[in-house]
Design a protein around this motif. Sequence first.
Motif, PDB file in Angstrom:
ATOM      1  N   VAL A  73      -0.388  11.513  -8.595  1.00 46.91           N
ATOM      2  CA  VAL A  73      -1.702  10.895  -8.360  1.00 46.91           C
ATOM      3  C   VAL A  73      -1.872  10.574  -6.887  1.00 46.91           C
ATOM      4  O   VAL A  73      -2.925  10.859  -6.288  1.00 46.91           O
ATOM      5  CB  VAL A  73      -1.866   9.637  -9.236  1.00 46.91           C
ATOM      6  N   TRP A  74      -0.845   9.991  -6.264  1.00 38.50           N
ATOM      7  CA  TRP A  74      -0.941   9.682  -4.829  1.00 38.50           C
ATOM      8  C   TRP A  74      -1.114  10.961  -4.012  1.00 38.50           C
ATOM      9  O   TRP A  74      -1.930  11.010  -3.069  1.00 38.50           O
ATOM     10  CB  TRP A  74       0.310   8.937  -4.370  1.00 38.50           C
ATOM     11  N   LEU A  75      -0.387  12.019  -4.368  1.00 34.35           N
ATOM     12  CA  LEU A  75      -0.493  13.281  -3.642  1.00 34.35           C
ATOM     13  C   LEU A  75      -1.888  13.883  -3.797  1.00 34.35           C
ATOM     14  O   LEU A  75      -2.482  14.371  -2.813  1.00 34.35           O
ATOM     15  CB  LEU A  75       0.569  14.264  -4.146  1.00 34.35           C
ATOM     16  N   ALA A  76      -2.418  13.851  -5.025  1.00 30.01           N
ATOM     17  CA  ALA A  76      -3.765  14.376  -5.244  1.00 30.01           C
ATOM     18  C   ALA A  76      -4.799  13.581  -4.447  1.00 30.01           C
ATOM     19  O   ALA A  76      -5.731  14.159  -3.866  1.00 30.01           O
ATOM     20  CB  ALA A  76      -4.088  14.341  -6.737  1.00 30.01           C
ATOM     21  N   MET A  77      -4.651  12.264  -4.418  1.00 30.99           N
ATOM     22  CA  MET A  77      -5.560  11.438  -3.620  1.00 30.99           C
ATOM     23  C   MET A  77      -5.498  11.819  -2.143  1.00 30.99           C
ATOM     24  O   MET A  77      -6.521  11.972  -1.473  1.00 30.99           O
ATOM     25  CB  MET A  77      -5.222   9.954  -3.805  1.00 30.99           C
TER      26      MET A  77
ATOM     27  N   VAL B 148      -2.562   4.360  -9.781  1.00 27.05           N
ATOM     28  CA  VAL B 148      -3.259   4.403  -8.493  1.00 27.05           C
ATOM     29  C   VAL B 148      -2.678   3.301  -7.609  1.00 27.05           C
ATOM     30  O   VAL B 148      -2.565   2.153  -8.053  1.00 27.05           O
ATOM     31  CB  VAL B 148      -4.780   4.202  -8.671  1.00 27.05           C
ATOM     32  N   HIS B 149      -2.315   3.660  -6.371  1.00 28.73           N
ATOM     33  CA  HIS B 149      -1.691   2.688  -5.470  1.00 28.73           C
ATOM     34  C   HIS B 149      -2.436   2.628  -4.144  1.00 28.73           C
ATOM     35  O   HIS B 149      -3.039   3.605  -3.707  1.00 28.73           O
ATOM     36  CB  HIS B 149      -0.218   3.034  -5.232  1.00 28.73           C
ATOM     37  N   GLY B 150      -2.338   1.468  -3.508  1.00 33.06           N
ATOM     38  CA  GLY B 150      -3.031   1.241  -2.252  1.00 33.06           C
ATOM     39  C   GLY B 150      -2.241   1.698  -1.050  1.00 33.06           C
ATOM     40  O   GLY B 150      -2.065   0.922  -0.100  1.00 33.06           O
TER      41      GLY B 150
END
Length: 281
Positions: free
Chosen positions: A101-105, A145-147
């Motif tokens: 998810v972080w990589l896609a973001m 999801v992370h900030g």
Amino acid sequence: MDLSTPEAAAAHFAQRPDAELLYLARAGSGYPPAVVAAAVAELQRRQLLPEVAAPPSPTPPPAEAPAETWLQTLGQLARGLFWPTRQYWAVPLLIDLNLLVWLAMTLSGVSATAPTGHELVRWGSNVSSLTLHGQPWRLVTSLFVHGGITHLLLNMASLWLLGLLLEARTGGGRLLAAYLASGVGGCLATLWYHAGGINSTGASGAIFGLYGLMLALLLSRQIVLDKYDRRAMLGLVGYLILSNLLSGITGNIDNSAHLGGLAVGLLLAGPAVMASLRRAA
């Protein structure tokens, strides 16, 4: 005397008295080496002089590990972190999902270190005005999801440590269910506590649920350890819980999610705790 060959020297000194042989062995510097060697050999044959062991060959210094060895070690560590196996699959799966998810973001243009609130909302953060008004799926998506990368890595390090301690003892299915339920519980606690509105992300509520599960299983002796290991494990879990809660007081961290997830984790361990108490009684 005939000392022309080793055999002749041995035959000659075989007839000499002990005192003469001992003198030759001690005053060897004044006689030819062959004479001294023959005298010493005869003394040793008579067991009047111990055998002289050959000096040990020097131990060569350890060779530096080749680069391939370090690469193999890193490969094994990476497989343990990211590659699910039959006995250890839930934690690698969760780590992979969070990283993906972080990589896609990031690939979509979101900042890798400091995404904006609007970007987090688009990717599924827990937002009071949306989660409670037709988008309850955010209770789950916000867990992944992370900030930013720092937030992600801190949570994944905690998840990996807990996974090593917990999954082999509870099973992957139970750990995964506890993780998701605790995460949802932490999100609901956040929405309740921040009645004025909140935009929250991260897996910390789910991770605190695993802390609660571990704590309850240790206290109820569902995890079999000797008393010293149990004390050490309890001390470690207690330290992690308190240090994270203290960080939440002083930093921009949502302790309501932590406490909500912790409570759910403790509740999920309730049946096992009650069964243990009944057996003890």
